[in-house]
Every structure is written in C-alpha cells, then in structure tokens.
Design a protein around this motif. Structure first.
Motif, mmCIF file in Angstrom:
data_model
loop_
_atom_site.group_PDB
_atom_site.id
_atom_site.type_symbol
_atom_site.label_atom_id
_atom_site.label_comp_id
_atom_site.label_asym_id
_atom_site.label_seq_id
_atom_site.Cartn_x
_atom_site.Cartn_y
_atom_site.Cartn_z
ATOM 1 N N LYS A 47 0.821 -1.213 0.000
ATOM 2 C CA LYS A 47 0.000 0.000 0.000
ATOM 3 C C LYS A 47 0.860 1.270 0.000
ATOM 4 O O LYS A 47 0.637 2.174 -0.801
ATOM 5 C CB LYS A 47 -0.941 0.016 1.220
ATOM 6 C CG LYS A 47 -1.831 -1.204 1.337
ATOM 7 C CD LYS A 47 -2.721 -1.126 2.573
ATOM 8 C CE LYS A 47 -1.964 -1.080 3.893
ATOM 9 N NZ LYS A 47 -1.231 -2.332 4.236
ATOM 10 N N SER A 48 1.814 1.327 0.921
ATOM 11 C CA SER A 48 2.637 2.536 1.007
ATOM 12 C C SER A 48 3.493 2.700 -0.242
ATOM 13 O O SER A 48 3.696 3.816 -0.724
ATOM 14 C CB SER A 48 3.526 2.509 2.254
ATOM 15 O OG SER A 48 2.738 2.611 3.414
ATOM 16 N N THR A 49 3.970 1.588 -0.773
ATOM 17 C CA THR A 49 4.748 1.658 -2.007
ATOM 18 C C THR A 49 3.916 2.296 -3.113
ATOM 19 O O THR A 49 4.359 3.218 -3.802
ATOM 20 C CB THR A 49 5.195 0.236 -2.432
ATOM 21 O OG1 THR A 49 6.001 -0.311 -1.391
ATOM 22 C CG2 THR A 49 5.974 0.268 -3.726
ATOM 23 N N PRO A 65 1.856 11.315 4.392
ATOM 24 C CA PRO A 65 2.572 10.036 4.466
ATOM 25 C C PRO A 65 2.347 9.315 5.784
ATOM 26 O O PRO A 65 1.861 9.887 6.751
ATOM 27 C CB PRO A 65 4.037 10.450 4.312
ATOM 28 C CG PRO A 65 4.098 11.847 4.805
ATOM 29 C CD PRO A 65 2.745 12.456 4.569
ATOM 30 N N GLN A 66 2.715 8.043 5.771
ATOM 31 C CA GLN A 66 2.573 7.221 6.969
ATOM 32 C C GLN A 66 3.622 7.625 8.023
ATOM 33 O O GLN A 66 3.327 7.640 9.212
ATOM 34 C CB GLN A 66 2.751 5.746 6.569
ATOM 35 C CG GLN A 66 2.500 4.770 7.682
ATOM 36 C CD GLN A 66 2.458 3.323 7.185
ATOM 37 O OE1 GLN A 66 2.664 3.031 6.004
ATOM 38 N NE2 GLN A 66 2.198 2.416 8.081
ATOM 39 N N GLU A 67 4.809 7.968 7.551
ATOM 40 C CA GLU A 67 5.889 8.326 8.475
ATOM 41 C C GLU A 67 5.735 9.769 8.936
ATOM 42 O O GLU A 67 5.348 10.625 8.177
ATOM 43 C CB GLU A 67 7.247 8.216 7.760
ATOM 44 C CG GLU A 67 7.439 6.958 6.970
ATOM 45 C CD GLU A 67 7.833 5.790 7.858
ATOM 46 O OE1 GLU A 67 8.646 6.016 8.761
ATOM 47 O OE2 GLU A 67 7.288 4.693 7.664
ATOM 48 N N LEU A 113 -4.140 9.725 1.913
ATOM 49 C CA LEU A 113 -3.756 9.602 3.324
ATOM 50 C C LEU A 113 -3.321 8.172 3.599
ATOM 51 O O LEU A 113 -4.100 7.239 3.397
ATOM 52 C CB LEU A 113 -4.953 9.949 4.218
ATOM 53 C CG LEU A 113 -5.642 11.273 3.913
ATOM 54 C CD1 LEU A 113 -7.109 11.046 3.602
ATOM 55 C CD2 LEU A 113 -5.502 12.244 5.059
ATOM 56 N N ASP A 114 -2.073 8.010 4.042
ATOM 57 C CA ASP A 114 -1.557 6.666 4.281
ATOM 58 C C ASP A 114 -1.655 6.360 5.773
ATOM 59 O O ASP A 114 -0.903 6.900 6.570
ATOM 60 C CB ASP A 114 -0.100 6.589 3.799
ATOM 61 C CG ASP A 114 0.386 5.149 3.684
ATOM 62 O OD1 ASP A 114 -0.406 4.216 3.975
ATOM 63 O OD2 ASP A 114 1.554 4.947 3.300
ATOM 64 N N GLU A 115 -2.591 5.497 6.146
ATOM 65 C CA GLU A 115 -2.816 5.120 7.544
ATOM 66 C C GLU A 115 -2.933 6.342 8.447
ATOM 67 O O GLU A 115 -2.216 6.440 9.446
ATOM 68 C CB GLU A 115 -1.664 4.238 8.047
ATOM 69 C CG GLU A 115 -1.340 3.078 7.140
ATOM 70 C CD GLU A 115 -1.872 1.758 7.653
ATOM 71 O OE1 GLU A 115 -2.461 1.732 8.741
ATOM 72 O OE2 GLU A 115 -1.720 0.767 6.931
ATOM 73 N N PRO A 116 -3.841 7.257 8.131
ATOM 74 C CA PRO A 116 -3.884 8.520 8.888
ATOM 75 C C PRO A 116 -4.264 8.326 10.350
ATOM 76 O O PRO A 116 -3.938 9.156 11.176
ATOM 77 C CB PRO A 116 -4.954 9.342 8.166
ATOM 78 C CG PRO A 116 -5.813 8.329 7.488
ATOM 79 C CD PRO A 116 -4.895 7.198 7.112
HETATM 80 MG MG MG Z 1 2.198 1.150 4.773
#
Ligand code: MG
Ligand code: ADP
Length: 309
Positions: free
Chosen positions: A50-52, A90-92, A164-167
């Motif tokens: 997913k993040s990729t 981003p997730q980070e 939104l990545d894993e917000p």
């Molecule tokens: Mg991820």
C-alpha cells in the motif's frame, strides 16, 4: 466530473536488495482506476504494498515499470502537473524539527510553487486545529499535532486528490474523529480522497469504493456495498442452556466456541440452509436457549481474500 482521478496500469515495483537481502517485488502488476469525487479505500495486510503504491503516486518512490496518470497527467510525460494534482499525507512522521507549523506550511507551499498571495497557511492551520500552535517549535508538538500538520502540508497546493496513508494508525479517538470530519468536508467540497487504513470498520463507514491489495496485487475492487454483498458467509450464534463442548458438524458448517460459552456456527448461506444448521445443533443434543445470526462484515471479506495466498 466523470474523469478518473487516478489511472494505474500494470504497475511494478521491485526494491533492490540491500546487503544480504534479495530484491523485493513489492508491486506485481497493479491495475487500478480511482474515480474522481470518491472516498476510495486501499486495504491490505502489512507489507501488501500500500505505502509503495501511494509513495509512487506521490513521486517519492520510483516505479520499476507501468503507467501512472494523475488527474489525466501521465507521470512520465507531465511530471509537474501530475505532482501538482495530488497531496499526500505520508505514513511516516517526517517533519523538520526546526520549523514551526506556519513555517512548515510556507516551505511546503514554496516547494509546490504556490505564489505568496495565494498561500492559505492561516486557513489550513485553522482547518487542522493548529492555529494556537502556529509559531510553536515542531519538537514541542504532540504526535497528534504532528499528524495534523502533515495533513495541512498535503493541502498547501489545493490538490484535486488527497491521499492519506494510515492517517489514524495509533491516534486517539478525538483526533481520529477530527481527521474524518475534515476528510468528509474536503470530499464534499469536491476533493477526491484515497486512504489506507487498518481499521476495516472505518473503511466500511468512510469509503464509497475499496480495493484490497495483497502481496503486491489487487485481489478485489468494488463498491463497499458490493464487496460486502459478495460474501455469503453467515454465522449463527447459539447460546446453549447448559455448558456445551464444540461438536462435529456436517461439512460446510464450522463450529467454534467463544469465551462466553456460546457456539458459533459459520456457514455459506448459498450452500447450507439455516435449517440445516439448526438441525446439526439439535442432533448434537444441544438445547438452544437463544439464537441469533451475524452477517459478514468487511473483516470477513478481507480475511477471505487475503488468507493463505
Ligand atoms: Mg504502509
Ligand atoms: P504496506 O504499506 O502495505 O504495509 P509497503 O509498501 O510498505 O507495504 O511494503 C511492501 C513490501 O516492500 C514489504 O515487503 C516491504 O518490506 C518492502 N519494502 C518497502 N519499502 C522498502 C524499501 N525501501 N526497500 C526494500 N523493501 C521495501
């Protein structure tokens, strides 16, 4: 508008292996279109890719091959326009500790070439609830505030698409509600939203359409309602009138016992009738004190599609 917000064709990503570890194929031929105006959920277990995928959309990770168009702009042909069409949270938590929220928004706006006169830092700070922290040192911000600032940064150039990545991973309920309220409002104002989440209930509630990704491939993509309807798994929950062990049921009926001592019988409504399930219970000598049924939810769909593949 009827155009697709995002078109992804045969997308592959292989990360080069670092010392000792082999190359990692994170995306293996992803095809996906995301309609404009939707709230689109990208679901999948940890490591699914997913993040990729999101980082490729954001221009943060280089794809190995395939085609990506954002708001009609091919990433390879019109990289600038395609980047300008999308904002990514981003997730980070990658924030520069030396910038205050206002400065961070200004720097981001500068990166995206937003002219000073068109910057909306105050409006964005207000939107994400950071007005009173506008000039605070970033290092004094709590984790929740940092997440809100990341959302703000994704909005500085007023993108058509917000990703939104894993917000809401690891955030408290209050912040989660605030994030979702913002996301809904932005969507009502016409922004296309793409999000990943681990919380399936959340996806079920928020998303119009969902793609499930597993081992770098899309294994399902449908409207949320359709996905939920596609699975005919049912569970009958029996409260026996005295303590009862799990018993052997005819094939097609799976029996387990939960912590409260209730028996859970799962079956496929298309193959086994409720009557046959009840009959199995009776012939096991169980007297029924209470009975109820549960429909499949997104969790079941998800497990079904991502199990042992
Ligand atoms: Mg991820
Ligand atoms: P998800 O966001 O769905 O959890 P990711 O896209 O983060 O999945 O990761 C997909 C796969 O690619 C995982 O196996 C992960 O370990 C690997 N991966 C992610 N980033 C890198 C990287 N920079 N280098 C090597 N492998 C990576």
């Amino acid at each position: 508008m009827t155009q697709d917000a995002i078109r992804i064709e045969n997308l592959h990503k292989t990360y080069a292996g670092s010392k000792g570890s082999p190359p990692k194929e994170a995306l293996r031929g992803v095809d996906l279109t995301i309609p404009s105006g939707s709230i689109f959920g990208l679901l999948g277990p940890n490591g699914a890719g997913k993040s990729t995928l999101i980082n490729i959309l954001a221009g943060l990770v280089l794809k190995t091959s395939g085609k990506v168009s954002i708001w009609g702009f091919d990433q390879d042909v019109n990289p600038r326009q395609s980047r300008a069409s999308i904002g990514v949270m981003p997730q980070e938590l990658n924030l520069d500790p030396f910038f205050s929220p206002r400065e961070a928004l200004d720097v981001q706006a500068g990166l995206y070439g937003v002219p000073k006169a068109q910057r909306r830092s105050d409006e964005i700070l207000e939107l994400v609830g950071l007005s009173d922290k506008a000039n605070a040192y970033a290092r004094t911000l709590s984790g929740g505030m940092r997440r809100r600032l990341l959302l703000g940064k994704a909005l500085v150039h007023t993108p058509h698409i917000l990703v939104l990545d894993e917000p809401t991973a690891g955030v408290d309920i209050e912040l989660r509600q605030m994030l979702w309220a913002n996301v809904r409002r932005l969507n009502e104002q016409g922004m296309t939203i793409v999000l990943t989440t681990h919380y399936l209930e959340e996806a079920e509630e928020m998303c119009d359409e969902i793609a499930i990704i597993n081992h770098g491939q899309v294994v399902a993509r449908d409207s949320t309602a359709h996905l939920l309807g596609s699975i005919d798994l049912k569970t009958m929950i029996i409260e026996p009138d005295k303590p009862t062990e799990v018993f052997d049921a005819p094939s097609g009926i799976d029996v387990t016992r939960d912590a409260s001592g209730a028996l859970r019988l799962s079956y496929r409504a298309s193959k086994t009738s409720a009557d046959a399930v009840l009959e199995a219970v009776r012939s096991a000598g169980v007297t029924i004190r209470d009975v109820r049924t549960e429909q499949a939810d997104l969790e079941d769909v998800f497990l079904e599609l991502t199990r042992s593949r």
